[in-house]
Motif scaffolding. Structure first.
Motif, PDB file in Angstrom:
ATOM      1  N   PHE A   1     -17.698 -17.317 -48.186  1.00  0.00           N
ATOM      2  CA  PHE A   1     -18.027 -16.756 -46.880  1.00  0.00           C
ATOM      3  C   PHE A   1     -19.480 -17.031 -46.489  1.00  0.00           C
ATOM      4  O   PHE A   1     -20.026 -16.381 -45.599  1.00  0.00           O
ATOM      5  N   LEU A   2     -20.105 -18.010 -47.162  1.00  0.00           N
ATOM      6  CA  LEU A   2     -21.534 -18.258 -46.959  1.00  0.00           C
ATOM      7  C   LEU A   2     -21.884 -18.533 -45.503  1.00  0.00           C
ATOM      8  O   LEU A   2     -22.897 -18.031 -45.002  1.00  0.00           O
TER       9      LEU A   2
ATOM     10  N   TYR B   1     -39.414 -14.942 -46.319  1.00  0.00           N
ATOM     11  CA  TYR B   1     -38.618 -16.083 -45.883  1.00  0.00           C
ATOM     12  C   TYR B   1     -39.497 -17.320 -45.798  1.00  0.00           C
ATOM     13  O   TYR B   1     -40.684 -17.226 -45.470  1.00  0.00           O
ATOM     14  N   ASP B   2     -38.883 -18.474 -46.073  1.00  0.00           N
ATOM     15  CA  ASP B   2     -39.659 -19.713 -46.131  1.00  0.00           C
ATOM     16  C   ASP B   2     -39.840 -20.383 -44.768  1.00  0.00           C
ATOM     17  O   ASP B   2     -40.352 -21.480 -44.679  1.00  0.00           O
ATOM     18  N   HIS B   3     -39.414 -19.709 -43.716  1.00  0.00           N
ATOM     19  CA  HIS B   3     -39.561 -20.246 -42.363  1.00  0.00           C
ATOM     20  C   HIS B   3     -39.616 -19.079 -41.382  1.00  0.00           C
ATOM     21  O   HIS B   3     -39.120 -17.997 -41.683  1.00  0.00           O
ATOM     22  N   PRO B   4     -40.217 -19.287 -40.223  1.00  0.00           N
ATOM     23  CA  PRO B   4     -40.235 -18.227 -39.207  1.00  0.00           C
ATOM     24  C   PRO B   4     -38.810 -17.949 -38.732  1.00  0.00           C
ATOM     25  O   PRO B   4     -38.004 -18.855 -38.565  1.00  0.00           O
ATOM     26  N   MET B   5     -38.522 -16.678 -38.534  1.00  0.00           N
ATOM     27  CA  MET B   5     -37.201 -16.268 -38.062  1.00  0.00           C
ATOM     28  C   MET B   5     -37.349 -15.639 -36.682  1.00  0.00           C
ATOM     29  O   MET B   5     -38.288 -14.885 -36.445  1.00  0.00           O
ATOM     30  N   TYR B   6     -36.391 -15.949 -35.805  1.00  0.00           N
ATOM     31  CA  TYR B   6     -36.434 -15.463 -34.429  1.00  0.00           C
ATOM     32  C   TYR B   6     -35.112 -14.802 -34.085  1.00  0.00           C
ATOM     33  O   TYR B   6     -34.045 -15.249 -34.502  1.00  0.00           O
ATOM     34  N   GLU B   7     -35.210 -13.741 -33.324  1.00  0.00           N
ATOM     35  CA  GLU B   7     -34.028 -13.083 -32.786  1.00  0.00           C
ATOM     36  C   GLU B   7     -34.374 -12.659 -31.362  1.00  0.00           C
ATOM     37  O   GLU B   7     -35.434 -12.077 -31.126  1.00  0.00           O
ATOM     38  N   GLU B   8     -33.489 -12.984 -30.447  1.00  0.00           N
ATOM     39  CA  GLU B   8     -33.727 -12.689 -29.030  1.00  0.00           C
ATOM     40  C   GLU B   8     -35.058 -13.261 -28.555  1.00  0.00           C
ATOM     41  O   GLU B   8     -35.762 -12.659 -27.745  1.00  0.00           O
ATOM     42  N   GLY B   9     -35.434 -14.408 -29.103  1.00  0.00           N
ATOM     43  CA  GLY B   9     -36.668 -15.071 -28.697  1.00  0.00           C
ATOM     44  C   GLY B   9     -37.938 -14.474 -29.263  1.00  0.00           C
ATOM     45  O   GLY B   9     -39.037 -14.909 -28.926  1.00  0.00           O
ATOM     46  N   VAL B  10     -37.816 -13.484 -30.141  1.00  0.00           N
ATOM     47  CA  VAL B  10     -38.979 -12.812 -30.726  1.00  0.00           C
ATOM     48  C   VAL B  10     -39.045 -13.158 -32.210  1.00  0.00           C
ATOM     49  O   VAL B  10     -38.038 -13.078 -32.922  1.00  0.00           O
ATOM     50  N   GLN B  11     -40.244 -13.537 -32.690  1.00  0.00           N
ATOM     51  CA  GLN B  11     -40.385 -13.800 -34.121  1.00  0.00           C
ATOM     52  C   GLN B  11     -40.294 -12.485 -34.888  1.00  0.00           C
ATOM     53  O   GLN B  11     -40.958 -11.498 -34.549  1.00  0.00           O
ATOM     54  N   LEU B  12     -39.467 -12.488 -35.924  1.00  0.00           N
ATOM     55  CA  LEU B  12     -39.331 -11.299 -36.764  1.00  0.00           C
ATOM     56  C   LEU B  12     -40.488 -11.263 -37.762  1.00  0.00           C
ATOM     57  O   LEU B  12     -40.739 -12.238 -38.452  1.00  0.00           O
ATOM     58  N   VAL B  13     -41.155 -10.123 -37.816  1.00  0.00           N
ATOM     59  CA  VAL B  13     -42.261  -9.926 -38.748  1.00  0.00           C
ATOM     60  C   VAL B  13     -41.932  -8.742 -39.654  1.00  0.00           C
ATOM     61  O   VAL B  13     -41.747  -8.897 -40.857  1.00  0.00           O
ATOM     62  N   ASP B  14     -41.860  -7.549 -39.079  1.00  0.00           N
ATOM     63  CA  ASP B  14     -41.556  -6.334 -39.845  1.00  0.00           C
ATOM     64  C   ASP B  14     -40.051  -6.094 -39.889  1.00  0.00           C
ATOM     65  O   ASP B  14     -39.333  -6.436 -38.955  1.00  0.00           O
TER      66      ASP B  14
ATOM     67  N   LEU C   1     -25.221 -16.047 -40.957  1.00  0.00           N
ATOM     68  CA  LEU C   1     -25.472 -15.590 -39.585  1.00  0.00           C
ATOM     69  C   LEU C   1     -26.376 -14.363 -39.572  1.00  0.00           C
ATOM     70  O   LEU C   1     -27.180 -14.183 -38.663  1.00  0.00           O
ATOM     71  N   ALA C   2     -26.226 -13.507 -40.586  1.00  0.00           N
ATOM     72  CA  ALA C   2     -26.998 -12.267 -40.617  1.00  0.00           C
ATOM     73  C   ALA C   2     -28.247 -12.383 -41.486  1.00  0.00           C
ATOM     74  O   ALA C   2     -29.179 -11.596 -41.341  1.00  0.00           O
ATOM     75  N   ASP C   3     -28.254 -13.330 -42.398  1.00  0.00           N
ATOM     76  CA  ASP C   3     -29.390 -13.518 -43.309  1.00  0.00           C
ATOM     77  C   ASP C   3     -29.493 -15.015 -43.535  1.00  0.00           C
ATOM     78  O   ASP C   3     -28.773 -15.582 -44.352  1.00  0.00           O
ATOM     79  N   GLU C   4     -30.383 -15.664 -42.790  1.00  0.00           N
ATOM     80  CA  GLU C   4     -30.315 -17.113 -42.691  1.00  0.00           C
ATOM     81  C   GLU C   4     -30.945 -17.890 -43.838  1.00  0.00           C
ATOM     82  O   GLU C   4     -31.103 -19.101 -43.740  1.00  0.00           O
TER      83      GLU C   4
END
Length: 147
Positions: A13-14, A126-139, A19-22
């Motif tokens: 199911f990878l 994470y080894d790369h910047p992650m974005y959701e809804e166009g916002v970079q996830l930090v906290d 999708l939830a944890d890239e």
């Protein structure tokens, strides 16, 4: 609709887990020690992984719905199932997520309340910047439901 506990071959199911944890290495940290539940409704629709984090404390580490079927209630149904499944064993259920309005709203609608925040979680782990809804996830924000 049927929800099944998956006890082996969880990596099958990878694609959905990602999708939830890239980042696969992050999934590897919890996948084998967690309970995986898969929701079928005329085919695979959603899944989640829950870990035991302490006496009576469980955490939803991953919850994902096949994109075409998102916003149709499958994620909420999985969470309702978890509340039933862990009834009597769970005094507190946690979920960590990116600090974006849609995620917060979804979990609050399911009965969770904001608990705490882990500063720089996404940038530190994470080894790369992650974005959701166009916002970079930090906290990472944690929400909890107490039973």
């Amino acid at each position: 609709m049927e929800i099944k506990l998956v006890t082996s071959d969880k990596k099958e199911f990878l694609d959905l887990l990602l999708l939830a944890d890239e980042q696969e290495s992050m999934i590897d940290r919890y996948l084998e020690r967690g309970d995986m539940f898969v929701l079928y409704d005329d085919g695979l629709k959603a899944l989640c992984v829950v870990t035991r984090e302490g006496e009576g404390v469980y955490e939803i580490k991953n919850i994902a719905t096949v994109p075409f079927f998102q916003r149709q209630g499958y994620g909420k149904r999985l969470i309702e199932f978890l509340f039933e499944y862990y009834q009597g064993k769970c005094s507190e259920m946690l979920v960590g997520t990116g600090d974006v309005p849609s995620s917060r709203s979804f979990y609050e609608h399911c009965g969770f309340a904001i608990s705490h925040r882990i500063k720089n979680f996404f940038t530190d782990n994470y080894d790369h910047p992650m974005y959701e809804e166009g916002v970079q996830l930090v906290d990472m924000i944690y929400l909890k439901k107490t039973f």
